[in-house]
Structure formats: structure tokens, C-alpha cells
Design a protein around this motif. Sequence first.
Motif, PDB file in Angstrom:
ATOM      1  N   THR A 242     104.849 -67.797  15.145  1.00  0.00           N
ATOM      2  CA  THR A 242     104.594 -69.017  15.101  1.00  0.00           C
ATOM      3  C   THR A 242     103.206 -69.658  15.775  1.00  0.00           C
ATOM      4  OG1 THR A 242     105.385 -69.069  17.545  1.00  0.00           O
ATOM      5  CG2 THR A 242     107.037 -69.390  15.639  1.00  0.00           C
ATOM      6  N   GLY A 243     102.166 -68.649  16.048  1.00  0.00           N
ATOM      7  CA  GLY A 243     100.864 -69.080  16.467  1.00  0.00           C
ATOM      8  C   GLY A 243     100.733 -69.789  17.612  1.00  0.00           C
ATOM      9  N   TRP A 244     101.515 -69.230  18.782  1.00  0.00           N
ATOM     10  CA  TRP A 244     101.669 -69.666  20.028  1.00  0.00           C
ATOM     11  C   TRP A 244     100.188 -69.830  20.658  1.00  0.00           C
ATOM     12  CZ3 TRP A 244     105.049 -72.431  22.883  1.00  0.00           C
ATOM     13  CH2 TRP A 244     104.611 -72.860  24.301  1.00  0.00           C
ATOM     14  N   SER A 245      99.735 -70.985  20.970  1.00  0.00           N
ATOM     15  CA  SER A 245      98.147 -71.238  21.631  1.00  0.00           C
ATOM     16  C   SER A 245      98.565 -72.301  22.570  1.00  0.00           C
ATOM     17  CB  SER A 245      97.234 -71.396  20.558  1.00  0.00           C
ATOM     18  OG  SER A 245      97.520 -72.805  19.680  1.00  0.00           O
ATOM     19  N   ASP A 246      99.581 -72.818  22.908  1.00  0.00           N
ATOM     20  CA  ASP A 246      99.892 -74.064  23.817  1.00  0.00           C
ATOM     21  C   ASP A 246      99.724 -73.786  25.319  1.00  0.00           C
ATOM     22  OD1 ASP A 246     100.852 -76.026  21.677  1.00  0.00           O
ATOM     23  OD2 ASP A 246     101.814 -74.190  21.145  1.00  0.00           O
TER      24      ASP A 246
END
Length: 237
Positions: free
Chosen positions: A107-111
Motif C-alpha cells: 500500500t506504499g506506507w509512508s505516513d
Amino acid sequence: MLVAAAVCPCPPLLVPEVAAGAAPELDAARAACTDALGVLAAARPDLLVVVGTAEESGRGPFPQGTPGTFRGFGVDLDVRLGPAGHAAPERLLPTSLAVGAWLLERTGWSDAPIEGLAVADTLEPERCAATGRQLAGRAGRVALLVMGDGSACRTLKAPGYLDERAAPFDAEAARALGAADLDALRALDPALAHELKAAGRAPWQILAGAAEDANLTGALLYEDAPYGVGYMVATWS
């Protein structure tokens, strides 16, 4: 303080490369996990902790950047728990956290920064609660990705064979997770969970400890037992 949580199952079969020809059977579960991680991102946490279970050698905290692999399941696939850290990790992620890392990469987590924590599936409820409270106090806004399966005894072909107690156990766990019912999660019987091979019991009770005084609302996004194992996806926000 805990501001959001996502509860996801952690079978290696959730990873399509591992499932191979059977991958479509868990498409609905994968889609629900993606939606659940969206709830975590929307909460804008300062810290995300991925919680799961492991054998003794794989327990304890795991820093951001810890690698994991699915090579033991016959596929050439490696993952990492967020971006590489400053120090080289000393060991690989256990399977439950590796599946969580795969979901986050997918999911491209970068938060927010990411950490991992693996515990015994037999961890006593009181220690689960204390662990959850400690995690909730790690930052001003904490999110949890809680990795754990329900019973493994739902059918004759299930890993634990058929046990008539499995379906009621899973139904109550799913109801509690969907309602963010802390008392019901605390009341899950660790002995029964162990007999039913429900590895999610300890992580769910850690979540209940973390959510004390947080006043979160739950939603059940998925519940099924495609391989005789109870899989549930829920969000708290």
C-alpha cells in the motif's frame, strides 16, 4: 495515545506469490486489508507499531528497516519493515510481522515511522493489557497494525481439524473486533484460544489494552474461513 488500529490476518497465503494458483481465494481479504490500512493513514499517526506473534526466537521488538523473507515458503520474495534504519538489524522478521510488512509495502506506507513487536501466542491477558498500554504511550498519536488469525479448527481439512467450539469463538472475536468491545476481547479465554490454535488472541488483547480510554469506534470489514482458519479484518478509529 492510540488513535487508530487495523486488525488483519497473517497467513503467508495472503501474499499472492506464496499462494500461487490459490491466490484469488484471498482477494477479498487483501482488499479489506488495503482499506484497513487506509484508515491508519487517515489517522495521521506519529508512530505505527505492527504487532504479531512468533516462536520464542522471533519475539521482542523490531526496529524500522528490519528485513523479512518468504523464501522459506518457496518464493524469492523479501520485504522490509519500512525504510532502512541507521543500524543493521540483527535478525529477520517473524512471519506474522513479515506479512504485515508486505501489506505496508503493497500500500506504499509512508505516513509514519514503523516498529514491530512480536509476542508469544500464550501471553497472559494481564501482560497483553500492560503491553498495549505501554505501546499507546509511545507517542502522542499511535496506530497499531494488529496481525493475527482466529481459530484453525473450522473444518475437517483445517490445520487443527474440526472443533465445534471454533465457529462460536471466531464469531465472538469478530463481533468484538467489529464493535471495538474491549471487555469482550479481554474476556477471550487464552486456554481455549490455544486449543483452537487462534494465534490472534494475544495481539487482540494487546489492542484492547492500548485502546483503554481512547473511545474508538470499530468496523468489521471481512470475516471468513476459506482454509478452515478464521480470518478477520477490522478497523478502529
